[in-house]
Design a protein around this motif. Structure first.
Motif, PDB file in Angstrom:
ATOM      1  N   LYS A 261      53.946  27.435  52.458  1.00 56.12           N
ATOM      2  CA  LYS A 261      54.398  28.212  52.552  1.00 56.12           C
ATOM      3  C   LYS A 261      53.097  28.837  53.042  1.00 56.12           C
ATOM      4  O   LYS A 261      52.314  27.837  53.315  1.00 56.12           O
ATOM      5  CB  LYS A 261      53.833  28.553  50.945  1.00 56.12           C
ATOM      6  N   SER A 263      48.914  29.407  54.391  1.00 61.10           N
ATOM      7  CA  SER A 263      48.070  29.375  53.615  1.00 61.10           C
ATOM      8  C   SER A 263      47.303  31.044  53.142  1.00 61.10           C
ATOM      9  O   SER A 263      47.371  31.913  54.366  1.00 61.10           O
ATOM     10  CB  SER A 263      46.889  28.689  54.039  1.00 61.10           C
ATOM     11  N   CYS A 264      46.156  31.362  51.838  1.00 52.91           N
ATOM     12  CA  CYS A 264      45.722  32.694  51.749  1.00 52.91           C
ATOM     13  C   CYS A 264      44.804  33.650  52.713  1.00 52.91           C
ATOM     14  O   CYS A 264      45.273  34.148  53.312  1.00 52.91           O
ATOM     15  CB  CYS A 264      44.713  32.589  50.571  1.00 52.91           C
ATOM     16  N   MET A 265      44.544  32.772  54.060  1.00 54.60           N
ATOM     17  CA  MET A 265      43.801  33.204  55.186  1.00 54.60           C
ATOM     18  C   MET A 265      45.242  33.713  55.932  1.00 54.60           C
ATOM     19  O   MET A 265      44.858  34.745  56.341  1.00 54.60           O
ATOM     20  CB  MET A 265      42.951  32.193  55.287  1.00 54.60           C
ATOM     21  N   ARG A 267      47.702  35.182  55.269  1.00 52.52           N
ATOM     22  CA  ARG A 267      49.157  36.031  54.942  1.00 52.52           C
ATOM     23  C   ARG A 267      47.567  37.388  55.096  1.00 52.52           C
ATOM     24  O   ARG A 267      48.258  38.154  55.068  1.00 52.52           O
ATOM     25  CB  ARG A 267      49.113  35.977  53.158  1.00 52.52           C
ATOM     26  N   VAL A 268      46.794  36.577  54.620  1.00 52.06           N
ATOM     27  CA  VAL A 268      45.178  37.964  54.356  1.00 52.06           C
ATOM     28  C   VAL A 268      45.098  38.360  55.475  1.00 52.06           C
ATOM     29  O   VAL A 268      45.017  39.897  56.335  1.00 52.06           O
ATOM     30  CB  VAL A 268      44.260  37.733  54.067  1.00 52.06           C
TER      31      VAL A 268
ATOM     32  N   LYS C 156      43.065  19.272  38.412  1.00 55.16           N
ATOM     33  CA  LYS C 156      42.242  19.518  39.519  1.00 55.16           C
ATOM     34  C   LYS C 156      40.608  20.456  38.893  1.00 55.16           C
ATOM     35  O   LYS C 156      39.328  20.556  38.838  1.00 55.16           O
ATOM     36  CB  LYS C 156      42.266  21.688  39.785  1.00 55.16           C
TER      37      LYS C 156
ATOM     38  N   ASP D 144      37.041  29.446  50.441  1.00 51.43           N
ATOM     39  CA  ASP D 144      38.768  29.542  51.080  1.00 51.43           C
ATOM     40  C   ASP D 144      39.936  28.809  49.786  1.00 51.43           C
ATOM     41  O   ASP D 144      40.660  28.621  49.669  1.00 51.43           O
ATOM     42  CB  ASP D 144      38.465  29.129  51.965  1.00 51.43           C
ATOM     43  N   ILE D 147      40.185  30.041  46.570  1.00 49.66           N
ATOM     44  CA  ILE D 147      41.870  31.779  46.221  1.00 49.66           C
ATOM     45  C   ILE D 147      42.873  30.859  46.997  1.00 49.66           C
ATOM     46  O   ILE D 147      44.241  31.614  46.458  1.00 49.66           O
ATOM     47  CB  ILE D 147      41.431  32.217  47.260  1.00 49.66           C
ATOM     48  N   ASN D 148      42.668  29.858  47.190  1.00 55.10           N
ATOM     49  CA  ASN D 148      44.484  29.001  47.479  1.00 55.10           C
ATOM     50  C   ASN D 148      45.348  28.426  46.768  1.00 55.10           C
ATOM     51  O   ASN D 148      46.278  28.221  46.172  1.00 55.10           O
ATOM     52  CB  ASN D 148      43.899  28.247  48.516  1.00 55.10           C
ATOM     53  N   THR D 149      44.066  28.417  45.299  1.00 56.12           N
ATOM     54  CA  THR D 149      44.199  27.381  44.416  1.00 56.12           C
ATOM     55  C   THR D 149      45.077  28.542  43.565  1.00 56.12           C
ATOM     56  O   THR D 149      45.786  28.903  42.004  1.00 56.12           O
ATOM     57  CB  THR D 149      43.626  27.367  43.901  1.00 56.12           C
ATOM     58  N   ILE D 151      46.422  31.472  44.560  1.00 54.08           N
ATOM     59  CA  ILE D 151      48.236  31.945  45.113  1.00 54.08           C
ATOM     60  C   ILE D 151      48.889  30.878  45.422  1.00 54.08           C
ATOM     61  O   ILE D 151      49.850  31.697  44.770  1.00 54.08           O
ATOM     62  CB  ILE D 151      47.674  32.484  46.680  1.00 54.08           C
ATOM     63  N   ARG D 183      41.289  39.357  47.916  1.00 52.55           N
ATOM     64  CA  ARG D 183      41.752  37.678  48.856  1.00 52.55           C
ATOM     65  C   ARG D 183      42.960  37.561  48.499  1.00 52.55           C
ATOM     66  O   ARG D 183      43.696  37.736  48.703  1.00 52.55           O
ATOM     67  CB  ARG D 183      40.608  37.250  49.597  1.00 52.55           C
ATOM     68  N   SER D 184      42.887  36.548  46.887  1.00 51.07           N
ATOM     69  CA  SER D 184      44.121  36.207  46.655  1.00 51.07           C
ATOM     70  C   SER D 184      45.128  37.315  46.200  1.00 51.07           C
ATOM     71  O   SER D 184      46.494  37.390  45.984  1.00 51.07           O
ATOM     72  CB  SER D 184      44.446  35.410  45.179  1.00 51.07           C
TER      73      SER D 184
END
Lengths: 327, 327, 327, 327
Positions: A261, A263-265, A267-268, C156, D144, D147-149, D151, D183-184
């Motif tokens: 999948k 990463s958020c970075m 995807r953005v 976490k 970073d 926001i990955n957590t 998503i 961002r998420s």
């Protein structure tokens, strides 16, 4: 130039996480700007064979989080020929398509550049490759995911590394570039990082390993597949004699690095650049890759984007950073 | 037999996810039953050298989720000798320790069995190995985590597998046993699974691959490192000639499979067995491994536990299941 | 009874990870035994409206790793009526379908039971629910994934829990059953677990928390949504006065627990039971759920499967285990 | 100014993934430059009470991948007083410490600024907070990962979202800033994102939801905890009447977002800035935060860093991007 009413989008080359997010953004931006959107299956090969599907909002629902590419990719020898590209152009014209978005790496852009020039056809490229080896963007779509995949794998080795006198060698992707190895090597706290750009050689590696803490239970070495010494198993062979006290183990991550999948970075980045690509076409741009530099959207001519003389990170400063951190 | 007042615990052999959860359970159970608990560092080697640490509630706080083992493991050639084991016994007696819990695999239990017999010293074993190759327990601690690690890695390959005519070969652990390959192969929906117990051979593999769907974009083959054809790269070599149309890629997961946070099943299993081991010692048991069969706690003599003739899963019924699913 | 030539499969009720793996296994087993396979969209609602799709090998390619269900689910008030079920039967007959596989939980089986009886139609059920609240199987498909999702989330919180005097409350699913809370609570090493089956009450919880280590930096409490005190926020309110020194934080995991890629155990279980369901129908079985007990495939009549008096794990022995481990 | 020979490092405020990587880099850089390094436990509180530990290479081995902070953090009311800071200064002088590295957010830097000024003591700050709400750096350490957590959690909801008419509300962190939500929210492809900076209000949200695709199975709304409408449950209440056809479900992620293994980007950022902080002190810098802007190391005075008027991303351009993508 005529007004653009219909756009096609394709993915080409090795696939990269985030390609689906990019496709989704192109489609949604197209709809937002009242365009029709056509998906081309299997990259340039599908272009030549008119492997087209109409795309709407629903076509791209629920794909932003998926690895791979719903449009698939393929190699196309035909598209490397003038005739192949001419055929592709015919197909686009026949389908009433006015402009093209291509998502891929340097090979993709080389083809796109020829095509755009030969047929005066609007084409914008999106940097979709895990290798991060393009100029005109700080990061390519897929790179951030790939290095996270590497560190998540190597972290598991760390768990088991406290117990024995062991030397773990992990081979990562990067035939021509050590960018994946460098960043992920810093990320995992590797004792040594072997990359094509810095010719450490076996002698240098041996020195480096001997320099390290004597009391350290075990060591992790990241090797880019393109390093001059060869892949992970070759490095292992070379070290066996010098370090008989170590039990040497090799992992070869291979195509695991291409998937997962995004990463958020990623995807953005893919979302933003996908929208920008459509907006660029509507503004009359062509023959350019859209990237992000310093958090701003930037367009770079294809022939410059593929000359990756950038490699900002593989500098003496970064190599010194590696040295300090792996003490 | 004297009343047990002080227990030692050690981990030995290849480490496995869940060993820390097991250590934690032994310590907490010890405290619950008003015992003193000593941790032995580096397995039998630490026993011989009296590498002891006192353990309390705090020693095992926040470790249940950690891979590896806080007590570390090591090989001990000394403990294979009568003299080594005698020395270990002296150290235990000198430290006032009345009983021992060992966490490991068949090598660990072989040593424990000799030690318990020679010195009439209470020892209980916990099955801690990713290989699942012990009798006396449905699953060993670490196996469930290891197969999840494999499927999570191979899932990423699936993402990229839709696009090309590709053959992905993934080598997993299992020198003597195909149990990791079998379950993870079913889990990822592999097109073929090569295990030591079922001599498919290259010819059989070729037949299997040719039988498959012609229109399938790509195929994934799971290979146990111990398969007769050899590791992943050997299989790749053997297939190259027969399937020139495929682009063959190899991943070797290696020690990644030993690490990672334990799965919930492994944590619960380790927790339950750790408590049961202490309770078993208090009940006067010795020379046995504590396992779980049909959700019940079961004790099995060491010499039976290490004879893994079980392999319940590698039966014609399971192999037929693989065949049906990989159509 | 006539020979079965065409089978339909549907998913119903709340979705669970592994449902896709089960669908895949039913389809592949159907093909293996030369049957035609029809997929029914949206559960019983789709049955009534003949929302059918033909399924072949390709329909189930690349879904084994996906959460959710490609056949979707929905509630059907109509199917609770005799008329609705009669309509469903008509549709099946009209489509030439001879037997039905339903994947779901107790509500699904209640409907299936009535349907099978009223129309003398062969139906086999697969236990697909994260709640693990069915008799006739050690585990339901989806449960293992759900508890792993919970522990990965709570781990976490552990990371950040070392620093402050904090009380973390995590609400997990389980309106009628504390099975998710119990196992995941053991898995994360929770200081307290609140479940509907064990009426601890606020007073009991306060006692438990006061009993704990004074020097412990922070505590994690797992609360099943169905616990008598109410959800996580209610527990938080109740504790605020008693523990003013703690900073209390609440997480409510919600539907995150229903999704995610299935664990290896869930994939293998779903695959095995999916094949067994088809084989069961071919052997003339009907009105039964197929489950796995002690690693063996077992068939249980629907009306027994839905009476989950089992709850093997919520016994004094398990509650004592929780107490020992959370010292 | 005297030559710096001994440096102390502490973490303060809410913990963030990557803090351990930053500590490691400070320690290793210190060793590289022949300095002594002291770790301060529990932030400013530990400074006042001389809670010091000597740190060497081994102290920071195997921590780069860990969430939380090995130095722990705590609130310190004392350090907010002149007397408290004077006491802290005494302790540093008594221990022969010449300079200080603080890792934290705006509260941390406010204290550091006063301390550095009042005592003319060299202090450099590292931006360690998941909120990304500091000027002087493109990203803060931990953002970073957070926001990955988010998503990864919301992706699981996506899996189950295809089946029903459902509205999923996910509350994420951000009391004063919608940066995590924005961002998420783009990363998960949310249908709506509610952030404090853009007063959409319930009316706006209702409009937005009504505008969307009628045929869309379900919708996901990301809510920053600081949004004017209130947290996720408040939004749920407000929507219930307007959308009776939807089954509304709420998840509150809470402190899960603070933990987890740091992403590669956070590890590399923390590593680089940790080394730069030490080098900055050796160059005579003080009263500044070290950040990264446009991939370059940049120093910013504390009083500027804490005035986060930046919020580069919450601009009309980004909000338009959200609108296009959530069509």
């Amino acid at each position: 130039m005529n007004k653009i009413k219909k756009i096609a989008v394709l993915t080409s080359g090795g696939d990269a996480p985030g390609m689906n997010a990019a496709i989704r953004a192109v489609v949604r931006a197209g709809i937002y700007y009242d365009l029709e959107i056509t998906g081309v299956l299997r990259g340039y090969e599908g272009l030549i064979h008119a492997d087209f599907i109409e795309m709407d909002r629903k076509s791209v629902a629920n794909i932003i989080q998926r690895g791979g590419t719903i449009l698939k990719t393929a190699r196309s020898d035909d598209f490397r020929t003038i005739g192949g590209r001419a055929k592709a152009h015919e197909q686009l014209v026949a389908a009433g398509i006015d402009a093209l978005v291509v998502i891929g790496g340097d090979g993709t852009f080389t083809g796109a550049n020829l095509f755009a020039t030969e047929h005066n056809f609007p084409v914008i490229g999106l940097p979709g490759t895990i290798d991060n080896d393009l100029a005109g963007t700080d990061f390519t779509i897929g790179y951030d995911t790939a290095i996270n995949t590497v560190i998540n794998a190597v972290d598991k080795i760390r768990d088991t590394a406290e117990s024995h006198d062991r030397l773990f060698i992990v081979e990562v992707m990067g035939r021509d570039s050590g960018l994946i190895a460098l960043r992920s090597g810093i990320g995992v706290g590797a004792e040594a990082i072997l990359i094509p750009e810095a010719n450490m050689g076996i002698a240098g590696l041996v020195t480096r390993l001997e320099m390290g803490r004597k009391d350290k239970a075990s060591k992790i070495i990241i090797v880019a597949e393109g390093d001059e010494i060869g892949g992970g198993f070759n490095v292992s062979e070379a070290l066996k004699e010098r370090f008989p006290q170590y039990d040497i183990r090799v992992s070869v991550l291979g195509h695991i690095q291409r998937g997962g999948k995004p990463s958020c970075m990623d995807r953005v980045l893919a979302s933003r650049l996908g929208v920008a690509a459509v907006e660029g076409l509507l503004e009359g741009r062509s023959g350019e890759m859209v990237g992000q530099i310093n958090r701003k959207v930037v367009f770079t001519p294809f022939d410059h984007a593929i000359k990756h003389i950038d490699a900002e990170e593989i500098t003496p400063a970064w190599l010194k950073l590696v040295e300090i951190l792996s003490l």
